[in-house]
Each structure stands twice: as C-alpha cells, then as structure tokens.
Design a protein around this motif. Structure first.
Motif, PDB file in Angstrom:
ATOM      1  N   SER A 139      18.363 -59.705  31.516  1.00 18.42           N
ATOM      2  CA  SER A 139      18.672 -58.603  32.473  1.00 18.42           C
ATOM      3  C   SER A 139      20.233 -58.218  32.400  1.00 18.42           C
ATOM      4  O   SER A 139      20.682 -57.568  33.581  1.00 18.42           O
ATOM      5  N   VAL A 140      20.700 -58.338  31.356  1.00 12.57           N
ATOM      6  CA  VAL A 140      22.175 -57.959  31.197  1.00 12.57           C
ATOM      7  C   VAL A 140      22.515 -56.572  31.295  1.00 12.57           C
ATOM      8  O   VAL A 140      23.270 -56.050  32.063  1.00 12.57           O
ATOM      9  N   GLY A 141      21.573 -55.691  30.773  1.00 11.78           N
ATOM     10  CA  GLY A 141      21.406 -54.209  30.814  1.00 11.78           C
ATOM     11  C   GLY A 141      21.445 -53.780  32.263  1.00 11.78           C
ATOM     12  O   GLY A 141      22.182 -52.923  32.646  1.00 11.78           O
ATOM     13  N   SER A 142      20.471 -54.317  32.899  1.00 13.36           N
ATOM     14  CA  SER A 142      20.272 -53.814  34.265  1.00 13.36           C
ATOM     15  C   SER A 142      21.332 -54.270  35.227  1.00 13.36           C
ATOM     16  O   SER A 142      21.770 -53.536  36.323  1.00 13.36           O
ATOM     17  N   VAL A 143      21.867 -55.246  35.070  1.00 11.89           N
ATOM     18  CA  VAL A 143      23.134 -55.829  35.607  1.00 11.89           C
ATOM     19  C   VAL A 143      24.394 -54.652  35.459  1.00 11.89           C
ATOM     20  O   VAL A 143      24.884 -54.432  36.556  1.00 11.89           O
ATOM     21  N   ASP A 144      24.500 -54.495  34.291  1.00 14.82           N
ATOM     22  CA  ASP A 144      25.592 -53.463  34.463  1.00 14.82           C
ATOM     23  C   ASP A 144      25.299 -52.220  34.882  1.00 14.82           C
ATOM     24  O   ASP A 144      26.400 -51.802  35.518  1.00 14.82           O
ATOM     25  N   ILE A 145      24.052 -51.750  35.028  1.00 18.64           N
ATOM     26  CA  ILE A 145      23.723 -50.448  35.636  1.00 18.64           C
ATOM     27  C   ILE A 145      24.062 -50.542  37.036  1.00 18.64           C
ATOM     28  O   ILE A 145      24.434 -49.763  37.773  1.00 18.64           O
ATOM     29  N   CYS A 146      23.398 -51.685  37.644  1.00 24.35           N
ATOM     30  CA  CYS A 146      23.706 -51.844  38.971  1.00 24.35           C
ATOM     31  C   CYS A 146      25.099 -52.054  39.705  1.00 24.35           C
ATOM     32  O   CYS A 146      25.635 -51.475  40.504  1.00 24.35           O
ATOM     33  N   ASN A 147      25.850 -52.702  38.710  1.00 22.33           N
ATOM     34  CA  ASN A 147      27.362 -52.517  39.074  1.00 22.33           C
ATOM     35  C   ASN A 147      27.947 -51.494  38.986  1.00 22.33           C
ATOM     36  O   ASN A 147      28.651 -51.042  40.038  1.00 22.33           O
ATOM     37  N   GLU A 148      27.624 -50.642  38.014  1.00 24.65           N
ATOM     38  CA  GLU A 148      28.290 -49.109  37.980  1.00 24.65           C
ATOM     39  C   GLU A 148      27.896 -48.462  39.433  1.00 24.65           C
ATOM     40  O   GLU A 148      28.655 -47.789  39.871  1.00 24.65           O
ATOM     41  N   ILE A 149      26.651 -48.666  39.603  1.00 25.59           N
ATOM     42  CA  ILE A 149      26.135 -47.910  40.931  1.00 25.59           C
ATOM     43  C   ILE A 149      26.866 -48.404  42.132  1.00 25.59           C
ATOM     44  O   ILE A 149      27.284 -47.665  43.056  1.00 25.59           O
ATOM     45  N   LEU A 150      26.994 -49.671  42.249  1.00 28.49           N
ATOM     46  CA  LEU A 150      27.510 -50.357  43.389  1.00 28.49           C
ATOM     47  C   LEU A 150      29.126 -50.077  43.418  1.00 28.49           C
ATOM     48  O   LEU A 150      29.564 -49.603  44.614  1.00 28.49           O
ATOM     49  N   TYR A 151      29.723 -49.849  42.369  1.00 32.36           N
ATOM     50  CA  TYR A 151      31.287 -49.498  42.629  1.00 32.36           C
ATOM     51  C   TYR A 151      31.413 -48.130  42.724  1.00 32.36           C
ATOM     52  O   TYR A 151      32.189 -47.547  43.575  1.00 32.36           O
ATOM     53  N   THR A 152      30.496 -47.264  42.291  1.00 32.56           N
ATOM     54  CA  THR A 152      30.446 -45.824  42.832  1.00 32.56           C
ATOM     55  C   THR A 152      30.249 -45.708  44.395  1.00 32.56           C
ATOM     56  O   THR A 152      30.995 -45.034  44.946  1.00 32.56           O
ATOM     57  N   SER A 153      29.295 -46.429  44.774  1.00 35.47           N
ATOM     58  CA  SER A 153      29.025 -46.392  46.425  1.00 35.47           C
ATOM     59  C   SER A 153      30.236 -47.034  46.907  1.00 35.47           C
ATOM     60  O   SER A 153      30.560 -46.462  48.353  1.00 35.47           O
ATOM     61  N   CYS A 154      31.034 -48.006  46.366  1.00 35.66           N
ATOM     62  CA  CYS A 154      31.968 -48.577  47.152  1.00 35.66           C
ATOM     63  C   CYS A 154      33.195 -47.599  47.335  1.00 35.66           C
ATOM     64  O   CYS A 154      33.776 -47.337  48.246  1.00 35.66           O
ATOM     65  N   ARG A 155      33.400 -46.783  46.231  1.00 34.08           N
ATOM     66  CA  ARG A 155      34.438 -45.684  46.352  1.00 34.08           C
ATOM     67  C   ARG A 155      34.371 -44.757  47.575  1.00 34.08           C
ATOM     68  O   ARG A 155      35.193 -44.080  48.198  1.00 34.08           O
TER      69      ARG A 155
END
Length: 543
Positions: free
Chosen positions: A315-331
């Motif tokens: 699930s490494v690829g999906s983890v990276d995708i989710c982290n990117e989305i989370l940081y976009t929402s954090c900003r």
C-alpha cells in the motif's frame, strides 16, 4: 408426493423409512431435504462393540445360553436372516458392483450380529420410468442411487454427456466415486429437471448456493451456473467472510464462458477514476460538514479505515497519494484559519459565527494531523505549523473562547514529538517552541477546565521532552522564560519541573564538557566519553 426409499441394515435387520418428497412430472426428486442426509450420516456408525460376558465359571449357565440360542435359530430348510438382508442390498445395487454392503452371505459358522457393520443406502427417483442409474459413493461412507433419464443428463451436463458417450456398449449405470458433497450433488442433478431454476434457488442461503455452483461447475451444468450467478448478484452478502467466499468462487469461473461481471461489479469498478480523486472528494465532504454528529462519526470511520489500509502489504503508493491530498487540505485549512483570525481580530469585520468556524477549522487540522501521524508523515505538518508566525501574532487579540481550539493543535504536536511519533528537525522543534509555546501557556487555564479530552500530565510531559531535545543553551533560554511565567501563574501554567530538573543536572551536576572528558581519558586527541551510568540515569529521568 412420492417417497424416498431409505434402506438401513442395522444389527442384521432391514428397516425401511418412508420420507415424503416432491417430484417432477418425470418422477425425479429435485429438492432433497438436508435432514435425510444428516440422519443417514449419523446412523452410519459401524457397530463393532463386543459384548463382554460376565465372569462366571458355572457350566450350567453356558449350556442354558447355548440352548436358548439354538431354539431361536430358524429351521434348516429356511434361508438364514443375514442371507435375506444381503439379497435385499444386493438387489438395490446390482448395477454397481463396487457398491456393496458389509453384510456377507453366510458361509460356515454364523458371524456375530454385533460385528455386522451398518450400511445405509438411499434411493431417489422412480425406477419404472428411468433409463439410467447413477451410483454416488459418498466419502461419508454411504451410497446413493439415482434413477434418472439419460436424455435429461446429456442435455444439461457435459460431464454426464462425456461419460455416456464413452460407454461402449451402453450400460444402464454410472458410478461417481468419492463424491465430496453427496447431498448437493443429488440436488444439482434434480435441478436439471426444473424449468425455473431461479425460483428453486430463491429460498436458499448463500453458502448453499455456492455449494450448488461448485457441483454445477464440476458437472458442466451451464444453465444452473448462470442461475446461481443471477442469485448471487441479487442477494445481499452478510459479512466480509461471506463476501470473500463469493468473490473467490466467482473468480474461479472467469474462464468458463459465463457472465461473472455483474457479480464482480459489486467489488470492482470499470470506471477509470483514480483513487486519488475519490479520497479527495471524501475528505472534502467531511471537512466542509457542519453537522456535528455525522461529522464526528465519519471522521472516526475514515481514520479507522486508513489505519487498516496502512497495515496492508503493497500500500506504499496509495499512502503517498493520501499524504499528498492531506497536505493540500492542511494548507487550505490554514489559509481559512488565518482569514478567520484576521476577521475576528478586527471588531468591524468579526461576526458571531467566527468562533464556531475557527473551532471547525482547528478540528479539521487536528484530525488530519492524527491521520498523518498514523502514517508516520506528520513531520511536514510540524514544519507548517511552526511557520505560522502571523497566525500566532493574531492569537492574543482574540478572546480565549474563540482561540483555545488552536492551542489543542500545538499540544498534540508536543505530545507526538515527546513520544517519538513525530520527528521534525532541530530548527523546526526550536521554532515550534518559540512560536507556539507562549500562546499555549496563555490558554492553559481554559484548556484544563473546558476541554474534556485535554490530559494535562500527557501534554506537560510532551512539552518537557520536546524542550530537552534541543541544545543545552536553547533548553536554558526556554526553561528560564517558562520559570518566570510559572512563578506568576502557578497552576494556570504548564508544570515543567521534571524537564527543569534534567536541565539543571546537565548544567550544574554532570556537565559533559570537552575539558572534563579530556581529564577523564588523559588523551587530548581522543573522542568525548560519557559515563555509562550517568547517561542511563539521565535517560530514565527524561522518561
């Protein structure tokens, strides 16, 4: 209604049990009751018990017993009872030489009745109208005879069509050895006589239909397989275990030339929409929700599902995708939070909804910080939060009731760093303390009395440990500033005495200076050496 003729040989006697059944116009039973097979299997327990005679030495008792047995023997011109039983069973399975009972014809002395193994045989269908017999030899140890019609089996089953075509000359009997699921085999053969298979399956359970599907696949009964698939596509699946069984059974049939896609569409999609867009949409819906209960429950569900996803291999690829989305929402949330602070700081721009919106955005950021921490990706969040000097400068200008939710984010970061869950750089840790420690101290009294989830001891331990990760000079600067506030505010200020004691020992009692190390080792060019006991003691004090 017709009847099943169930013949059971038990202790040298023949018993016939009549069970009502439903038959087709051709005379074959097509809906067997599981009770028949269950009772048959239970009754098929070999009786090998040897009766022990009572310990006696009296000759007269033995003679009386022999005389009694002799009186009960049939006349010499009458056939023995065990021969009669064997003839009945032999007549039942005359077309199948391999199907035999354990009751042998009597040769020489009589075998003990107690040692005669019981054999159960079940017969379905009407012998008078059938032109083919199928003998099923079940693994449970009993035989089943089906009186069927050659044309029906050839038309519906490639398995039977192949068997019959190989018979030269044509024999009126086919044997199936080591049948794994006799009950379902009989039912599946019976379904060949039904005009509406879907109607027959509609009252069945999912596990039973899966068993029928497996036998139908073995028999090459395509019409039954298709009906089972239609049933599985329409019926609800209960639980993950049942879903996995259905999917694994369906995947096995992909090369059989029947339509499995309608069933598989429940668990897979033909739409090429990437998971990134779907997760982003879910996150956006939760972040924008104003309904407290639904929002709280969905936050908990999404957090739980992401944790489960993190534990899966690959699930490494999906983890990276989710982290990117989370940081976009954090900003995005940080931008909204700054805008709300600016409005609340100006009396002419503030409105009654500002405190509620600030609390909402702060809750969003705390939730996303929790998800990033679970995914071991919260270091970037600490950097983002530490760089919010403009937001921190507006913090004192807002009433405590409106701003204290923001201090919860700071407290959570200190707890994560103190536990080793978040590992930002030294500069980030120092900047975080410089920017947000004082605002947290300002709201500390309110947090203790108004927030149920605020754990003072855990937060104070996290702050102290974060301070002690800095260089000694920076520890001193921050702790002396805290001491000045603590002496004025008391319980309204975090109690960092344990961190203060560790710093004190490092500074005054065990100063690990280069000069002292040189004096201890006697080698000016050697590396700095720490005393093992002192190092372990200090580490335990920090913990």
């Amino acid at each position: 209604m017709a009847e099943i003729r169930l013949t059971k040989v038990e202790q040298g006697q023949t018993k016939v049990k009549n069970v009502p059944i439903a038959v087709t116009p051709e005379g074959f039973w097509c809906c067997p009751s599981p009770v028949v097979f269950q009772k048959s299997v239970k009754s098929h327990n070999p009786v090998n018990k040897s009766k022990s005679s009572p310990p006696t030495t009296q000759t007269s008792s033995s003679q009386k017993k022999q005389t009694s047995v002799a009186e009960k023997r049939p006349p010499s011109n009458a056939p023995p009872r065990s021969n009669v039983v064997a003839d009945e069973v032999k007549g039942l399975t005359s077309e199948a030489p391999s199907v035999s009972t354990s009751v042998a014809t009597e040769r020489g002395p009589h075998p003990k009745i107690e040692n005669v193994a019981r054999k159960v045989s079940i017969e379905f269908g009407e012998p008078g109208t059938s032109d083919l017999r199928v003998i099923l030899l079940g693994k449970q140890g009993f035989a089943v005879k089906l009186n069927v019609h050659r044309g029906v089996l050839v038309e519906n089953s490639s398995f039977f069509a192949n068997k019959i075509s190989q018979q030269q000359p044509v024999f009126p009997c086919i044997e199936v050895d080591d049948c794994e699921d006799v009950e379902i085999f009989v039912e599946t053969v019976g379904l060949m006589y039904c005009k509406d298979l879907r109607q027959r399956l509609i009252k069945q359970s999912v596990p039973r239909v899966l068993r029928i599907l497996k036998v139908a696949e073995h028999l090459g009964f395509k019409l039954c397989m298709q009906s089972c698939l239609e049933y599985l596509e329409a019926v609800p699946w209960v639980g993950e275990e049942e879903e996995e069984k259905v999917v694994s059974s369906i995947l096995r049939l992909q090369g059989e030339g029947i339509g499995v896609n309608p069933v598989l569409k429940r668990v897979s999609s033909d739409i090429s929409r990437p998971p990134k867009d779907t997760f982003s949409q879910i996150l956006e819906l939760v972040l924008k929700s104003n309904e407290e209960r639904g929002r709280r429950e969905m936050k908990s569900i999404v957090l739980k599902l992401l944790r489960e996803n993190n534990s899966l291999p690959g699930s490494v690829g999906s983890v990276d995708i989710c982290n990117e989305i989370l940081y976009t929402s954090c900003r995005s949330c940080l931008d909204s939070l700054l805008d709300l602070f600016e409005r609340a700081a100006e009396p002419e721009l503030s409105n009654s909804s500002s405190p509620k919106q600030i609390a909402l955005q702060a809750d969003n950021l705390t939730w996303m910080l929790e998800m990033l921490s679970d995914r071991q990706a919260a270091d970037g969040f600490a950097t983002l939060w530490a760089s919010q000097q403009e937001l921190a400068s507006l913090h004192p200008r807002l009433p405590t009731i409106a701003r204290h939710h923001v201090s919860c984010i700071t407290a959570r970061l200190f707890v994560g760093i103190g536990r080793g869950e978040i590992l930002p750089s030294k500069d980030t840790r120092h900047l975080l303390l410089q920017t947000w420690l004082q605002p947290l101290i300002n709201d500390y009294s309110w947090l203790q009395h108004s927030s149920r989830s605020f754990d003072r001891k855990v937060v104070e331990e996290g702050i102290g440990r974060t301070i002690l990760t800095l260089p000694l000079e920076e520890q001193q600067s921050i702790l002396l500033s805290w001491l000045d506030t603590f002496l004025k505010a008391g319980d309204n200020c975090p109690n960092l005495q344990r961190a203060f004691e560790v710093w004190w020992r490092r500074t005054f009692i065990r100063p690990y200076t280069e000069a002292e190390s040189i004096g201890q080792t006697g080698n000016s060019a050697g590396p700095q050496v720490l005393h093992p006991v002192s190092e372990n003691q200090e580490r335990s004090e920090e913990l």
